[in-house]
Design a protein around this motif. Structure first.
Motif, PDB file in Angstrom:
ATOM      1  N   SER A 175      14.174  -1.980   6.507  1.00 11.88           N
ATOM      2  CA  SER A 175      14.069  -2.679   5.226  1.00 11.88           C
ATOM      3  C   SER A 175      12.865  -3.613   5.192  1.00 11.88           C
ATOM      4  CB  SER A 175      15.357  -3.463   4.969  1.00 11.88           C
ATOM      5  OG  SER A 175      15.261  -4.185   3.775  1.00 11.88           O
ATOM      6  N   SER A 176      12.692  -4.405   6.239  1.00 13.01           N
ATOM      7  CA  SER A 176      11.539  -5.307   6.263  1.00 13.01           C
ATOM      8  C   SER A 176      10.236  -4.523   6.423  1.00 13.01           C
ATOM      9  CB  SER A 176      11.683  -6.358   7.363  1.00 13.01           C
ATOM     10  OG  SER A 176      11.774  -5.771   8.630  1.00 13.01           O
ATOM     11  N   LEU A 177      10.286  -3.390   7.103  1.00 11.92           N
ATOM     12  CA  LEU A 177       9.104  -2.538   7.217  1.00 11.92           C
ATOM     13  C   LEU A 177       8.688  -2.027   5.840  1.00 11.92           C
ATOM     14  CD1 LEU A 177       6.989  -1.081   8.927  1.00 11.92           C
ATOM     15  CD2 LEU A 177       8.651   0.745   9.295  1.00 11.92           C
ATOM     16  N   LYS A 178       9.670  -1.594   5.033  1.00 12.48           N
ATOM     17  CA  LYS A 178       9.358  -1.146   3.674  1.00 12.48           C
ATOM     18  C   LYS A 178       8.713  -2.264   2.865  1.00 12.48           C
ATOM     19  CE  LYS A 178      13.442   0.570   2.811  1.00 12.48           C
ATOM     20  NZ  LYS A 178      14.615   1.151   2.178  1.00 12.48           N
ATOM     21  N   MET A 179       9.203  -3.482   3.021  1.00  8.73           N
ATOM     22  CA  MET A 179       8.629  -4.609   2.281  1.00  8.73           C
ATOM     23  C   MET A 179       7.197  -4.884   2.737  1.00  8.73           C
ATOM     24  SD  MET A 179      10.706  -5.281  -0.004  1.00  8.73           S
ATOM     25  CE  MET A 179       9.549  -6.462  -0.639  1.00  8.73           C
ATOM     26  N   LYS A 180       6.948  -4.800   4.037  1.00  8.45           N
ATOM     27  CA  LYS A 180       5.592  -5.013   4.548  1.00  8.45           C
ATOM     28  C   LYS A 180       4.654  -3.917   4.037  1.00  8.45           C
ATOM     29  CE  LYS A 180       6.349  -8.346   7.707  1.00  8.45           C
ATOM     30  NZ  LYS A 180       5.898  -9.683   7.532  1.00  8.45           N
ATOM     31  N   VAL A 181       5.132  -2.690   4.012  1.00  9.96           N
ATOM     32  CA  VAL A 181       4.319  -1.582   3.506  1.00  9.96           C
ATOM     33  C   VAL A 181       4.012  -1.806   2.023  1.00  9.96           C
ATOM     34  CG1 VAL A 181       4.327   0.894   2.970  1.00  9.96           C
ATOM     35  CG2 VAL A 181       5.065   0.104   5.219  1.00  9.96           C
ATOM     36  N   ALA A 182       5.021  -2.188   1.248  1.00  9.19           N
ATOM     37  CA  ALA A 182       4.811  -2.434  -0.185  1.00  9.19           C
ATOM     38  C   ALA A 182       3.810  -3.564  -0.401  1.00  9.19           C
ATOM     39  CB  ALA A 182       6.137  -2.753  -0.867  1.00  9.19           C
ATOM     40  N   ALA A 183       3.940  -4.655   0.358  1.00  5.85           N
ATOM     41  CA  ALA A 183       3.005  -5.777   0.228  1.00  5.85           C
ATOM     42  C   ALA A 183       1.593  -5.356   0.630  1.00  5.85           C
ATOM     43  CB  ALA A 183       3.476  -6.950   1.079  1.00  5.85           C
ATOM     44  N   SER A 184       1.479  -4.540   1.663  1.00  4.46           N
ATOM     45  CA  SER A 184       0.165  -4.060   2.091  1.00  4.46           C
ATOM     46  C   SER A 184      -0.464  -3.167   1.040  1.00  4.46           C
ATOM     47  CB  SER A 184       0.276  -3.307   3.417  1.00  4.46           C
ATOM     48  OG  SER A 184       0.676  -4.167   4.437  1.00  4.46           O
ATOM     49  N   ILE A 185       0.337  -2.314   0.417  1.00  3.78           N
ATOM     50  CA  ILE A 185      -0.185  -1.438  -0.632  1.00  3.78           C
ATOM     51  C   ILE A 185      -0.695  -2.267  -1.807  1.00  3.78           C
ATOM     52  CG2 ILE A 185       0.499   0.261  -2.385  1.00  3.78           C
ATOM     53  CD1 ILE A 185       2.257   1.543  -0.182  1.00  3.78           C
ATOM     54  N   VAL A 186       0.033  -3.318  -2.169  1.00  2.00           N
ATOM     55  CA  VAL A 186      -0.418  -4.198  -3.253  1.00  2.00           C
ATOM     56  C   VAL A 186      -1.721  -4.888  -2.861  1.00  2.00           C
ATOM     57  CG1 VAL A 186       0.125  -6.309  -4.530  1.00  2.00           C
ATOM     58  CG2 VAL A 186       1.851  -4.520  -4.290  1.00  2.00           C
ATOM     59  N   ALA A 187      -1.821  -5.356  -1.627  1.00  2.83           N
ATOM     60  CA  ALA A 187      -3.058  -6.015  -1.182  1.00  2.83           C
ATOM     61  C   ALA A 187      -4.235  -5.040  -1.191  1.00  2.83           C
ATOM     62  CB  ALA A 187      -2.869  -6.604   0.212  1.00  2.83           C
ATOM     63  N   ILE A 188      -4.017  -3.828  -0.709  1.00  3.93           N
ATOM     64  CA  ILE A 188      -5.072  -2.818  -0.684  1.00  3.93           C
ATOM     65  C   ILE A 188      -5.473  -2.452  -2.117  1.00  3.93           C
ATOM     66  CG2 ILE A 188      -5.545  -0.394  -0.104  1.00  3.93           C
ATOM     67  CD1 ILE A 188      -3.701  -0.934   2.408  1.00  3.93           C
ATOM     68  N   SER A 189      -4.491  -2.297  -2.982  1.00  7.30           N
ATOM     69  CA  SER A 189      -4.768  -1.994  -4.383  1.00  7.30           C
ATOM     70  C   SER A 189      -5.530  -3.138  -5.048  1.00  7.30           C
ATOM     71  CB  SER A 189      -3.457  -1.727  -5.124  1.00  7.30           C
ATOM     72  OG  SER A 189      -3.681  -1.545  -6.503  1.00  7.30           O
ATOM     73  N   SER A 190      -5.191  -4.375  -4.711  1.00  5.13           N
ATOM     74  CA  SER A 190      -5.885  -5.537  -5.268  1.00  5.13           C
ATOM     75  C   SER A 190      -7.358  -5.530  -4.871  1.00  5.13           C
ATOM     76  CB  SER A 190      -5.248  -6.836  -4.786  1.00  5.13           C
ATOM     77  OG  SER A 190      -3.926  -6.935  -5.217  1.00  5.13           O
ATOM     78  N   ILE A 191      -7.624  -5.239  -3.624  1.00  3.15           N
ATOM     79  CA  ILE A 191      -9.015  -5.197  -3.158  1.00  3.15           C
ATOM     80  C   ILE A 191      -9.764  -4.066  -3.839  1.00  3.15           C
ATOM     81  CG2 ILE A 191     -10.474  -4.739  -1.149  1.00  3.15           C
ATOM     82  CD1 ILE A 191      -8.413  -6.358   0.480  1.00  3.15           C
ATOM     83  N   HIS A 192      -9.107  -2.914  -3.972  1.00  2.00           N
ATOM     84  CA  HIS A 192      -9.756  -1.792  -4.652  1.00  2.00           C
ATOM     85  C   HIS A 192     -10.049  -2.152  -6.111  1.00  2.00           C
ATOM     86  CE1 HIS A 192     -10.956   2.324  -5.381  1.00  2.00           C
ATOM     87  NE2 HIS A 192     -10.192   2.314  -6.453  1.00  2.00           N
ATOM     88  N   LEU A 193      -9.099  -2.799  -6.771  1.00  2.00           N
ATOM     89  CA  LEU A 193      -9.294  -3.200  -8.156  1.00  2.00           C
ATOM     90  C   LEU A 193     -10.433  -4.216  -8.274  1.00  2.00           C
ATOM     91  CD1 LEU A 193      -8.201  -2.785 -11.018  1.00  2.00           C
ATOM     92  CD2 LEU A 193      -6.620  -4.674 -10.595  1.00  2.00           C
TER      93      LEU A 193
END
Length: 163
Positions: free
Chosen positions: A103-121
């Motif tokens: 569960s916490s791994l999924k949250m870390k993955v989701a947060a990382s995807i948002v951070a990566i998407s933010s940088i791309h944006l």
């Protein structure tokens, strides 16, 4: 027969081990690409415009975040689904080792995807003149979808925790 099936299913978790090892090869490929970018930028550092340098640096940050995500998924996934890591007490250990459940791994993955998407944006916005407004709109919509998904996952995770 039931015991055999249960033992076979339990042993089948080891089929994940090569997949997690494959992620380490992906990490190696990412590291090679990272240093390839460094080698390309260094000779041109004094002729690059500031905005172009920032775009390259954002790309490097993107790679670093993806690398961290790979390490998290690789090690936590192995520990959660295959076997605990037997690391000697005399060796340095990651502070989250053995503490990150799926569960916490999924949250870390989701947060990382948002951070990566933010940088791309941010990279897209820094070069917004070269994009059509429709594409910019879709980049924002896709990013906001990632943000909303991560928020919803976090909220659902909080609702299901009974601590």
């Amino acid at each position: 027969m039931e015991r055999f099936l249960e033992n076979a299913m339990y042993a089948a978790r080891w089929l994940l081990a090569p997949i997690y090892f494959g992620l380490s090869l992906g990490l190696l490929a990412l590291a090679l690409k990272f240093f390839q970018e460094i080698v390309h930028i260094l000779p041109n550092i004094f002729v690059l415009a500031e905005a172009d340098l920032i775009l390259v640096l954002l790309s490097l940050i993107d790679m670093a975040l993806v690398g961290g995500l790979l390490v998290m998924v690789m090690i936590s996934g192995y520990e959660n689904f295959v076997s605990q890591l037997d690391i000697d007490d005399s060796k340095e250990k990651l502070n989250w080792l053995g503490k990150m459940d799926s569960s916490s791994l999924k949250m870390k993955v989701a947060a990382s995807i948002v951070a990566i998407s933010s940088i791309h944006l941010l990279r897209v916005f820094m070069d917004a003149r070269s994009y059509e407004p429709t594409y910019l709109k879709w980049y924002v919509i896709i990013h906001m979808t990632f943000v909303a998904s991560a928020f919803a996952m976090g909220y659902l995770d909080k609702l299901t925790k009974h601590d």
